[in-house]
Design an enzyme around this catalytic site. Structure first.
Site, PDB file in Angstrom:
ATOM      1  N   ASP A  18       0.827  -1.216   0.000  1.00  0.00           N
ATOM      2  CA  ASP A  18       0.000   0.000   0.000  1.00  0.00           C
ATOM      3  C   ASP A  18       0.862   1.267   0.000  1.00  0.00           C
ATOM      4  O   ASP A  18       1.974   1.263   0.517  1.00  0.00           O
ATOM      5  CB  ASP A  18      -0.916  -0.031   1.241  1.00  0.00           C
ATOM      6  CG  ASP A  18      -2.082   0.938   1.121  1.00  0.00           C
ATOM      7  OD1 ASP A  18      -2.344   1.444   0.009  1.00  0.00           O
ATOM      8  OD2 ASP A  18      -2.734   1.192   2.148  1.00  0.00           O
ATOM      9  N   HIS A  35       2.245   3.566  -9.026  1.00  0.00           N
ATOM     10  CA  HIS A  35       2.011   2.154  -9.349  1.00  0.00           C
ATOM     11  C   HIS A  35       3.186   1.590 -10.162  1.00  0.00           C
ATOM     12  O   HIS A  35       3.601   0.455  -9.965  1.00  0.00           O
ATOM     13  CB  HIS A  35       0.699   1.981 -10.120  1.00  0.00           C
ATOM     14  CG  HIS A  35      -0.512   2.369  -9.315  1.00  0.00           C
ATOM     15  ND1 HIS A  35      -0.689   1.967  -8.023  1.00  0.00           N
ATOM     16  CD2 HIS A  35      -1.597   3.128  -9.619  1.00  0.00           C
ATOM     17  CE1 HIS A  35      -1.834   2.459  -7.546  1.00  0.00           C
ATOM     18  NE2 HIS A  35      -2.402   3.171  -8.505  1.00  0.00           N
ATOM     19  N   LEU A 129      10.249 -20.961  -5.410  1.00  0.00           N
ATOM     20  CA  LEU A 129       9.392 -20.026  -4.664  1.00  0.00           C
ATOM     21  C   LEU A 129       8.021 -20.039  -5.326  1.00  0.00           C
ATOM     22  O   LEU A 129       7.932 -19.996  -6.550  1.00  0.00           O
ATOM     23  CB  LEU A 129       9.988 -18.618  -4.763  1.00  0.00           C
ATOM     24  CG  LEU A 129       9.084 -17.435  -4.392  1.00  0.00           C
ATOM     25  CD1 LEU A 129       8.834 -17.413  -2.886  1.00  0.00           C
ATOM     26  CD2 LEU A 129       9.717 -16.114  -4.821  1.00  0.00           C
TER      27      LEU A 129
END
Ligand code: IPE
Ligand code: IPE
Ligand code: MG
Length: 238
Positions: A18, A35, A129
């Site tokens: 955030d 962003h 991963l």
């Protein structure tokens, strides 16, 4: 590699990324620039997680409620996701990352649905991963969807009410094989879940930092992991 040696490494780290908009505003830039910078931060964190041997990394990229943002911002975000998928696919494949997506994926634009389906299948056999991208994701919706699926099985006589356990419930979540997050990180100073992993976070350790997501780097990740490694997890026991 991060400078600290940790006593224990979480198996599953989930991050609420955030603060992109505020990061951009502080610099006098349009929100979308935040962003863009946020994608670079995500890339860094994915690489570090792989190097450290973290097995699961879940990134909250777009919530179901984020559909309510101005159309311009939503379209720009999806053009960024599209670009990121084509730019980074090869690298993820090469690094042995298995990529999975969770959320109300049928709401996504057609090109994004195709891109994520391709990336998921191309990386399905990787095992270094597991990177989970929560996209168009809402935890309450996930819980309601699971409930509906279970109700259907009961109504069709496939299972009985007594068969409904925590494990049965878990098996009906979007990614049943995903272990609960050991550590949930939220950046930007907000201290809330915003509809993220509500069922799965029952015993997660929480870490909040005022750092805005685009500024979250190796050093910040290191601090979060160090903090986690000093927590005493009790799960209600002594
Ligand atoms: C997080 O940053 C990214 C998404 C929710 C898509 P925000 O866009 O929420 O940034 P702030 O919270 O407005 O600063
Ligand atoms: C949560 O951030 C969703 C993501 C990080 C993708 P928001 O910015 O949407 O959350 P609220 O609105 O501040 O709770
Ligand atoms: Mg926000």
């Amino acid at each position: 590699m991060p400078k600290n040696f940790y006593d224990k490494i979480p198996t599953h780290v989930a991050i609420i990324m955030d603060g992109n908009g505020r990061w951009a505003s502080k610099k006098g830039l349009p929100r979308v620039k935040g962003h863009e910078a946020g994608i670079d931060a995500a890339k860094k964190v994915i690489n570090i997680a792989g190097e450290l041997g973290i097995k699961y990394l879940t990134l909250f990229a777009f919530s179901i409620e984020n559909w309510g943002r101005p159309q311009d911002e939503v379209s720009y975000l999806f053009s960024l996701f599209d670009k990121a998928i084509s730019l980074y696919s090869d690298e993820l494949i090469e690094k042995g990352v298995r990529v999975k997506f969770m959320g109300a994926l049928s709401l996504l634009p057609e090109n994004i649905q195709q891109g994520i389906a391709a990336l998921s299948s191309e990386t399905a056999n990787n095992d270094k991963l597991t990177l989970v991208i929560a996209l168009s994701y809402g935890s309450r919706q996930e819980i309601v969807d699971a409930t509906k699926a279970i109700a259907l099985e009961v109504s069709q006589g496939q299972i009985s009410i007594d068969d409904i356990t925590i494990d049965t419930f878990r098996q009906h979540l979007y990614l049943p094989e995903l272990p609960d997050p050991d550590l949930i990180i939220r950046t930007s100073g907000e201290k809330r879940f915003s509809n993220f992993l509500l069922f799965q976070s029952a015993y997660s350790e929480l870490y909040f930092t005022p750092v805005l997501w685009p500024d979250f780097d190796e050093n910040e990740f290191d601090k979060a992991l160090l903090d986690y490694s000093n927590r005493k997890r009790k799960f209600g026991k002594l």
